[in-house]
Write a protein that holds these residues in place. Sequence first.
Motif, short mmCIF file in Angstrom:
data_model
loop_
_atom_site.label_atom_id
_atom_site.label_comp_id
_atom_site.label_asym_id
_atom_site.label_seq_id
_atom_site.Cartn_x
_atom_site.Cartn_y
_atom_site.Cartn_z
N MET A 23 46.51 40.36 34.98
CA MET A 23 46.40 38.90 35.04
C MET A 23 46.53 38.42 36.48
SD MET A 23 45.83 38.20 31.92
CE MET A 23 45.82 36.44 32.06
N LEU A 24 45.54 37.62 36.90
CA LEU A 24 45.54 37.06 38.25
C LEU A 24 45.45 35.54 38.17
CD1 LEU A 24 42.95 39.30 40.12
CD2 LEU A 24 45.38 39.26 40.51
N GLN A 25 46.25 34.88 38.98
CA GLN A 25 46.11 33.44 39.20
C GLN A 25 45.59 33.33 40.63
OE1 GLN A 25 46.91 31.18 36.82
NE2 GLN A 25 46.29 29.44 38.06
N VAL A 26 44.37 32.78 40.79
CA VAL A 26 43.76 32.70 42.12
C VAL A 26 43.29 31.27 42.40
CG1 VAL A 26 42.98 35.12 42.09
CG2 VAL A 26 41.43 33.33 41.31
N SER A 27 43.22 30.97 43.69
CA SER A 27 42.57 29.72 44.09
C SER A 27 41.34 30.11 44.89
CB SER A 27 43.50 28.83 44.91
OG SER A 27 43.81 29.42 46.15
N ILE A 28 40.25 29.45 44.59
CA ILE A 28 38.99 29.65 45.32
C ILE A 28 38.61 28.27 45.82
CG2 ILE A 28 36.59 30.39 45.20
CD1 ILE A 28 37.40 32.21 42.84
N GLY A 29 38.69 28.10 47.15
CA GLY A 29 38.52 26.77 47.71
C GLY A 29 39.68 25.93 47.20
N ASN A 30 39.39 24.80 46.54
CA ASN A 30 40.46 23.94 46.02
C ASN A 30 40.58 24.02 44.50
OD1 ASN A 30 38.14 22.63 45.32
ND2 ASN A 30 38.61 20.71 46.36
N ARG A 31 39.98 25.06 43.89
CA ARG A 31 40.03 25.24 42.44
C ARG A 31 40.91 26.45 42.09
NH1 ARG A 31 35.34 25.10 44.58
NH2 ARG A 31 34.79 27.23 44.04
N GLU A 32 41.64 26.34 40.97
CA GLU A 32 42.48 27.46 40.53
C GLU A 32 41.92 28.06 39.25
OE1 GLU A 32 46.69 27.07 40.28
OE2 GLU A 32 46.85 26.18 42.27
N TYR A 33 42.07 29.39 39.13
CA TYR A 33 41.55 30.12 37.98
C TYR A 33 42.60 31.12 37.50
CZ TYR A 33 37.04 28.47 39.73
OH TYR A 33 36.01 27.69 40.16
N SER A 34 42.67 31.29 36.17
CA SER A 34 43.46 32.36 35.56
C SER A 34 42.46 33.40 35.08
CB SER A 34 44.26 31.84 34.37
OG SER A 34 45.24 30.94 34.82
N LEU A 35 42.61 34.62 35.56
CA LEU A 35 41.64 35.68 35.27
C LEU A 35 42.36 36.90 34.72
CD1 LEU A 35 39.67 35.49 38.64
CD2 LEU A 35 39.09 34.33 36.51
N ASP A 36 41.73 37.56 33.77
CA ASP A 36 42.19 38.85 33.27
C ASP A 36 41.16 39.86 33.76
OD1 ASP A 36 42.97 41.10 31.88
OD2 ASP A 36 43.00 40.11 29.91
N VAL A 37 41.55 40.70 34.71
CA VAL A 37 40.61 41.62 35.35
C VAL A 37 40.94 43.05 34.96
CG1 VAL A 37 39.69 42.43 37.56
CG2 VAL A 37 40.41 40.05 37.32
N GLU A 38 39.96 43.74 34.39
CA GLU A 38 40.12 45.15 34.01
C GLU A 38 39.06 45.98 34.71
OE1 GLU A 38 42.33 46.75 32.13
OE2 GLU A 38 43.41 44.98 31.41
N LYS A 39 39.49 47.09 35.30
CA LYS A 39 38.54 48.03 35.90
C LYS A 39 37.98 48.89 34.77
CE LYS A 39 38.18 51.46 39.56
NZ LYS A 39 38.90 52.14 40.65
N VAL A 40 36.66 48.82 34.56
CA VAL A 40 36.00 49.56 33.49
C VAL A 40 35.72 50.99 33.94
CG1 VAL A 40 33.95 49.65 32.01
CG2 VAL A 40 34.97 47.45 32.59
N GLU A 41 35.21 51.09 35.16
CA GLU A 41 34.97 52.39 35.80
C GLU A 41 34.89 52.12 37.28
OE1 GLU A 41 30.31 53.30 35.63
OE2 GLU A 41 31.16 53.04 33.64
N ASP A 42 34.70 53.16 38.08
CA ASP A 42 34.67 53.00 39.52
C ASP A 42 33.62 51.96 39.93
OD1 ASP A 42 35.90 53.71 41.88
OD2 ASP A 42 34.45 55.29 42.35
N GLY A 43 34.06 50.85 40.53
CA GLY A 43 33.15 49.82 41.00
C GLY A 43 32.68 48.83 39.94
N VAL A 44 33.10 48.98 38.69
CA VAL A 44 32.67 48.08 37.61
C VAL A 44 33.92 47.41 37.02
CG1 VAL A 44 31.48 47.89 35.40
CG2 VAL A 44 30.68 49.53 37.11
N TYR A 45 33.85 46.07 36.89
CA TYR A 45 34.99 45.30 36.43
C TYR A 45 34.57 44.35 35.31
CZ TYR A 45 36.96 47.03 40.74
OH TYR A 45 37.38 47.86 41.74
N SER A 46 35.50 44.11 34.40
CA SER A 46 35.34 43.10 33.36
C SER A 46 36.33 41.99 33.69
CB SER A 46 35.64 43.69 31.99
OG SER A 46 35.60 42.67 31.02
#
Length: 169
Positions: A23-46
């Motif tokens: 789980m990541l809480q990130v800000s991009i510019g002036n917007r905030e996002y809650s993201l669930d990031v999973e590495k599927v395989e080398d270089g590939v993410y969901s």
Amino acid sequence: MKILAKNGKHHEEIKVIKREGPMLQVSIGNREYSLDVEKVEDGVYSVLHNGTSHNMEIIKSEKKHFYAVNTQYQSFNIEIAPAGSLKGDKKRQGDKNEQILAPIPGKVISIKATPGDVVKEGQTIVVLSAMKMENELKSPIDGIVSKIHVKEDAVVKENSVLVDVKAVD
């Protein structure tokens, strides 16, 4: 941690506010996002955001800080580095030409412009087939197509120059 992500002339500061496992809480510019990031395989993410899954492939270029990003609907090149360390963070001056590069190896399916055509930033110029996906490569600027380096059905390598676009003053 702050980083700067740059795609052509567009750039955004990205800050990781909080990280707990995937789980990541990130800000991009002036917007905030809650993201669930999973590495599927080398270089590939969901990436799960607001209940919607986005799959992306991130391919490191030979050039430092440069990556090709492929999603289901588009492909683009991006430059990512610690904030303040990228060349050209400030608006470029005098650079009136841009190139559309192949983000990954593939086959040119179609070319949507000819030399002399006036194009808008974000307009599709080349469609490249790679990894069973069609990738629309778009003009990075408003301009005029000055040269097309490839033909339809050509097989191209990663970072091959496909099209030159000259900015319109």
